[in-house]
Design a protein around this motif. Structure first.
Motif, short mmCIF file in Angstrom:
data_model
loop_
_atom_site.label_atom_id
_atom_site.label_comp_id
_atom_site.label_asym_id
_atom_site.label_seq_id
_atom_site.Cartn_x
_atom_site.Cartn_y
_atom_site.Cartn_z
N SER A 50 18.64 37.34 -29.98
CA SER A 50 17.82 36.45 -29.16
C SER A 50 18.01 34.99 -29.59
N LYS A 51 17.38 34.10 -28.87
CA LYS A 51 17.49 32.67 -29.19
C LYS A 51 16.11 32.03 -29.15
N ILE A 52 15.99 30.94 -29.88
CA ILE A 52 14.76 30.15 -29.83
C ILE A 52 15.16 28.70 -29.58
N ILE A 53 14.51 28.07 -28.61
CA ILE A 53 14.73 26.63 -28.43
C ILE A 53 13.73 25.90 -29.33
N LEU A 54 14.29 25.16 -30.28
CA LEU A 54 13.44 24.42 -31.22
C LEU A 54 12.81 23.21 -30.52
N GLY A 113 13.50 20.58 -26.73
CA GLY A 113 14.34 20.10 -25.63
C GLY A 113 14.40 21.01 -24.41
N GLU A 114 13.57 22.09 -24.40
CA GLU A 114 13.57 22.91 -23.18
C GLU A 114 13.09 22.06 -22.00
N HIS A 115 13.49 22.42 -20.84
CA HIS A 115 13.23 21.71 -19.58
C HIS A 115 13.96 20.37 -19.48
N SER A 116 13.79 19.48 -20.49
CA SER A 116 14.51 18.20 -20.38
C SER A 116 16.02 18.43 -20.45
N VAL A 117 16.45 19.54 -21.09
CA VAL A 117 17.88 19.85 -21.19
C VAL A 117 18.51 20.03 -19.80
N VAL A 118 17.71 20.47 -18.85
CA VAL A 118 18.19 20.67 -17.48
C VAL A 118 18.63 19.33 -16.87
N TYR A 119 18.05 18.22 -17.36
CA TYR A 119 18.33 16.88 -16.83
C TYR A 119 19.33 16.11 -17.69
N PRO A 129 20.80 27.43 -14.44
CA PRO A 129 20.43 27.21 -15.85
C PRO A 129 21.24 26.09 -16.49
N SER A 130 20.66 25.48 -17.53
CA SER A 130 21.37 24.38 -18.22
C SER A 130 22.56 24.92 -19.01
N GLY A 131 22.52 26.20 -19.36
CA GLY A 131 23.60 26.80 -20.15
C GLY A 131 23.26 26.91 -21.64
N ILE A 132 22.12 26.38 -22.05
CA ILE A 132 21.79 26.40 -23.48
C ILE A 132 21.61 27.83 -24.00
N ASP A 133 20.96 28.69 -23.20
CA ASP A 133 20.68 30.06 -23.67
C ASP A 133 21.99 30.83 -23.91
N VAL A 134 22.87 30.77 -22.91
CA VAL A 134 24.13 31.51 -23.01
C VAL A 134 24.96 30.98 -24.19
N LYS A 177 7.62 32.51 -16.67
CA LYS A 177 8.16 32.38 -15.31
C LYS A 177 9.12 31.18 -15.30
N THR A 178 10.25 31.36 -15.99
CA THR A 178 11.17 30.24 -16.19
C THR A 178 11.65 29.61 -14.88
N LYS A 179 12.10 30.48 -13.96
CA LYS A 179 12.69 29.96 -12.72
C LYS A 179 11.66 29.10 -11.98
N ALA A 188 8.91 27.72 -13.28
CA ALA A 188 8.54 26.54 -14.07
C ALA A 188 9.60 25.44 -13.92
N VAL A 189 10.88 25.83 -13.96
CA VAL A 189 11.97 24.84 -13.81
C VAL A 189 11.87 24.17 -12.43
N ALA A 190 11.59 24.99 -11.40
CA ALA A 190 11.49 24.43 -10.03
C ALA A 190 10.29 23.49 -9.92
N THR A 220 8.01 27.49 -26.60
CA THR A 220 9.48 27.54 -26.65
C THR A 220 10.01 28.26 -25.42
N GLY A 221 11.08 27.73 -24.84
CA GLY A 221 11.65 28.36 -23.63
C GLY A 221 10.99 27.83 -22.38
N GLY A 222 10.95 28.66 -21.35
CA GLY A 222 10.48 28.21 -20.04
C GLY A 222 9.00 27.89 -19.98
N GLY A 223 8.19 28.54 -20.84
CA GLY A 223 6.74 28.30 -20.85
C GLY A 223 6.01 29.14 -19.83
C1 MEV Z 1 15.00 28.35 -20.77
O1 MEV Z 1 15.25 29.13 -21.94
C2 MEV Z 1 15.25 26.90 -21.04
C3 MEV Z 1 14.98 25.96 -19.88
O2 MEV Z 1 15.26 24.63 -20.37
C4 MEV Z 1 15.83 26.25 -18.68
C5 MEV Z 1 17.31 25.95 -18.88
O3 MEV Z 1 17.69 25.28 -19.81
O4 MEV Z 1 18.10 26.42 -18.05
C6 MEV Z 1 13.52 25.96 -19.45
#
Ligand code: MEV
Length: 308
Positions: free
Chosen positions: A11-15, A17-23, A141-146, A184-186, A188-190, A267-270
């Protein structure tokens, strides 16, 4: 073609920058080895998928598994493979909790397919195939998870740029706790996008989150956990303003801070999913863990020291 292959992912943990990483803002993510996923593939009469939620013919999978189903079908079609396979996914990564369970299954299945059919590949190929499923599950997705799951290393990530491995050696412990509520990541991102497009103030929150990630990077490099904790608190505040926290996350974050955490955030989508807290030593980490377990949560502790 091999008789059977096994592929393991974590698994992964976003320390931060979640959500802002999309931008296009930077984010830091770490692999978390407390939960994992195993994909096995073997020969079968019909294409078959087995996992926690489904056991049956691939073509009959439920909507939730449409990403994985499409990935397998497109792979077989692209490489003109006629042989039928059984794909089995065993996972103890909580589902839809911001811990990267979908990235772990997408990367695990893509890697297992390449290995089972003995098709030469590199990490970019795995990423490309994993993204077929990820795009169906998450939209864009921003690609950070993959990336973090694929490399199984901490990363400093900016969308569209080459990933930077970012080894972490911090005198601190991370507490990871599950609200027990599906995130509900999708959605929340929308919703964040709607806010960002509606008013400059939200765009500024996103930019501030990006600055916090840059500062967090420096603090980690200089081994300054107390200051990093403060940055995590600020990040949670901004994420709340972007509407992605909820009462349960806020409650758990307050409990962690009340029990001595240096900082805590979602952490993550929230909107459900998981939260993280930073502790200066193992005694404090255990105290925070106990306080969250008392309210019935699943909690893990991970050292941030000496990552390779
Ligand atoms: C989800 O793990 C992280 C978000 O920033 C979405 C994304 O990066 O695609 C919420």
């Amino acid at each position: 073609m091999k008789n059977k292959v096994l592929s393991n992912t974590f698994s992964k943990i976003i320390l931060i920058g979640e959500h802002s990483v999309v931008y296009g803002e930077p984010a830091i993510a770490i692999p978390f080895h407390g939960t994992s996923l195993e994909v096995s593939i073997k020969k079968c009469d019909k294409n078959h998928l087995t996992c926690k939620f489904f056991d049956g013919r691939l073509e009959e999978t439920s909507e939730d598994l449409f990403g994985i189903k499409t990935l397998i079908e497109k792979f077989l079609e692209f490489y003109k493979i006629k042989e039928k396979i059984c794909v089995k996914i065993d996972s103890d990564i909580p589902n839809e909790r911001g811990m990267g369970s979908s990235a772990a299954s997408s990367v695990g299945v893509a890697r297992a397919l390449f290995e089972y059919f003995e098709i030469s590949h590199d990490s970019n190929d795995i990423m490309e195939w994993a993204n077929i499923s990820e795009k169906i599950i998450h939209g864009n997705p921003s690609g950070i998870d993959v990336n973090v799951v694929l490399h199984d290393k901490s990363i400093y990530y900016i969308k569209g740029q080459e990933i930077q491995l970012f080894p972490i050696n911090l005198d601190a412990y991370l507490i990871i706790a599950d609200t027990g509520i599906k995130g509900k990541t999708k959605e929340a991102v929308a919703d964040v996008r709607k806010l960002v497009e509606s008013d400059e103030i939200y765009e500024n929150y996103v930019k501030e989150l990006g600055i916090l990630s840059q500062n967090a990077k420096k603090l980690i490099e200089n081994n300054q956990p107390a200051k990093l904790g403060k940055i995590m608190n600020q990040a949670h505040n901004l994420l709340s303003k972007l509407s992605v926290s909820d009462d349960e996350l806020d409650k758990m974050i307050d409990i962690s801070r009340g029990n001595g955490a240096l900082g805590a955030k979602l952490t993550g989508g929230g909107r459900g999913g998981c939260m993280i807290a930073l502790a200066e030593n193992i005694e404090n980490a255990n105290k925070i863990k106990d306080s969250l377990e008392k309210i019935g949560k699943n909690v893990w502790i991970s050292s941030l020291k000496n990552e390779e």
